[in-house]
Design a protein around this motif. Sequence first.
Motif, PDB file in Angstrom:
ATOM      1  N   ASP A  91      24.208 -23.304  51.319  1.00  0.00           N
ATOM      2  CA  ASP A  91      24.578 -23.091  49.922  1.00  0.00           C
ATOM      3  C   ASP A  91      23.391 -23.425  49.019  1.00  0.00           C
ATOM      4  OD1 ASP A  91      25.983 -22.591  47.611  1.00  0.00           O
ATOM      5  OD2 ASP A  91      26.994 -24.544  47.587  1.00  0.00           O
ATOM      6  N   VAL A  92      22.364 -22.595  49.100  1.00  0.00           N
ATOM      7  CA  VAL A  92      21.142 -22.808  48.326  1.00  0.00           C
ATOM      8  C   VAL A  92      20.695 -21.474  47.733  1.00  0.00           C
ATOM      9  CG1 VAL A  92      20.443 -24.722  49.806  1.00  0.00           C
ATOM     10  CG2 VAL A  92      19.576 -22.420  50.277  1.00  0.00           C
ATOM     11  N   THR A  93      19.798 -21.554  46.768  1.00  0.00           N
ATOM     12  CA  THR A  93      19.194 -20.352  46.197  1.00  0.00           C
ATOM     13  C   THR A  93      18.044 -19.907  47.085  1.00  0.00           C
ATOM     14  OG1 THR A  93      19.757 -21.035  43.948  1.00  0.00           O
ATOM     15  CG2 THR A  93      18.018 -19.378  44.195  1.00  0.00           C
ATOM     16  N   VAL A  94      18.029 -18.645  47.450  1.00  0.00           N
ATOM     17  CA  VAL A  94      16.963 -18.113  48.316  1.00  0.00           C
ATOM     18  C   VAL A  94      16.203 -17.028  47.564  1.00  0.00           C
ATOM     19  CG1 VAL A  94      16.389 -17.021  50.509  1.00  0.00           C
ATOM     20  CG2 VAL A  94      18.334 -18.598  50.365  1.00  0.00           C
ATOM     21  N   ILE A  95      14.905 -17.201  47.495  1.00  0.00           N
ATOM     22  CA  ILE A  95      14.022 -16.204  46.890  1.00  0.00           C
ATOM     23  C   ILE A  95      13.140 -15.646  47.995  1.00  0.00           C
ATOM     24  CG2 ILE A  95      12.175 -15.787  45.212  1.00  0.00           C
ATOM     25  CD1 ILE A  95      13.229 -18.197  43.649  1.00  0.00           C
ATOM     26  N   THR A  96      13.126 -14.343  48.134  1.00  0.00           N
ATOM     27  CA  THR A  96      12.303 -13.700  49.172  1.00  0.00           C
ATOM     28  C   THR A  96      11.127 -12.995  48.522  1.00  0.00           C
ATOM     29  OG1 THR A  96      14.249 -13.355  50.564  1.00  0.00           O
ATOM     30  CG2 THR A  96      12.279 -12.066  51.080  1.00  0.00           C
TER      31      THR A  96
END
Length: 365
Positions: A91-96
């Motif tokens: 449950d985290v923010t993921v930036i690719t």
Amino acid sequence: MQHIIELLIVLLGIGMTPLLYYRFPKIPENIEPSDGKKARSISVIIPARNEEKNLPLLLDDLIKQRYENLEIIVVDDGSRDKTGEIAKAFDVTVITICDKPPGWLGKNWACQKGAEASEGELLLFLDADVRLKPHAVERILEVYEKNGVPLSVQPYHKTEKCYEQASLFFNLIQIGANGTSLKKPQNIGLYGPLIFLSNEDYKIIGGHESVKENIVEDMALGVRLKEAKIPYDLYVGDEEISFRMYSGGFRSLLEGWTKNIASGAMSIPPLLFMMIFFFLSSLISVPLHILTFFISEQGTWLFVYLVFYVLWVGILYNLSKNVGKFHPLAVLFYPLPLLVLVFVFFTSLYKKIFKKKVVWKGRSI
């Protein structure tokens, strides 16, 4: 006369050691969080490239933190493994990010993008191989609240495999060269694995954009803070704030240390550089003289240097306990990890002078 000069160099190196490693500052353990402190939002930014093994361990640690007001941001820096998939399972923010603009190094770009997406009042940059016990973030915030300045921590280095013992001297030199362990710390730069500062201070120094081309961005960020007249504190980690570096094998260890050791050495002030020089010269000189006097059958000098060797083993044993979990045999046979340090330094220096590329995590930098 030559023997006397060489003896003086050995003694000078031994004498420099208690000055160079006068103290190992730790973050206080007595934590008494208040409701006001819990209201402060912290954005944890993790640049991650090919970290499918380390990342889930760190994310699990962050979920278990006693301090709950955390925004966790993972920046998947073009990973070729399952780093992105693993991050999305939490449950985290993921930036690719797949590409970086010209002039940027990968980690610096990932940190910048993570900071731009953050909403926290405070920023905590963590390398994916860092491990945190449940009270770690509280301890970091507590010392930040007390001193009111940015801080950075060189984590306690945990080792598991035999080849990892080769990092012994790299840890000692990194801490000594940064002036952290002096009686009056000089704070040459930050420690990349863990950096904690306010979003405001981060913006004042121009963020990672101000160091976008620096391989040793942690040192460069420390310089930017000084230029902005923002003081900062440096600490050495313990069992609660640790990491296991270069668990991917001996090659990853060589590549990891090669990418920045020469560049970092060029940032050391002359006096501190001389202290480290004599420290290492003494360490190198003792086993070489033992070998020389053994071959030439000079019993008296052989005995003298054997005494020095035992003395150095005792000194290194005590020092090593402050920076990581290193096996006593790595200390007893310290010429082996010392040889790795010398090899890596001159390899790094060669690449620096002749502008050769360094390969790190599948990239040439």
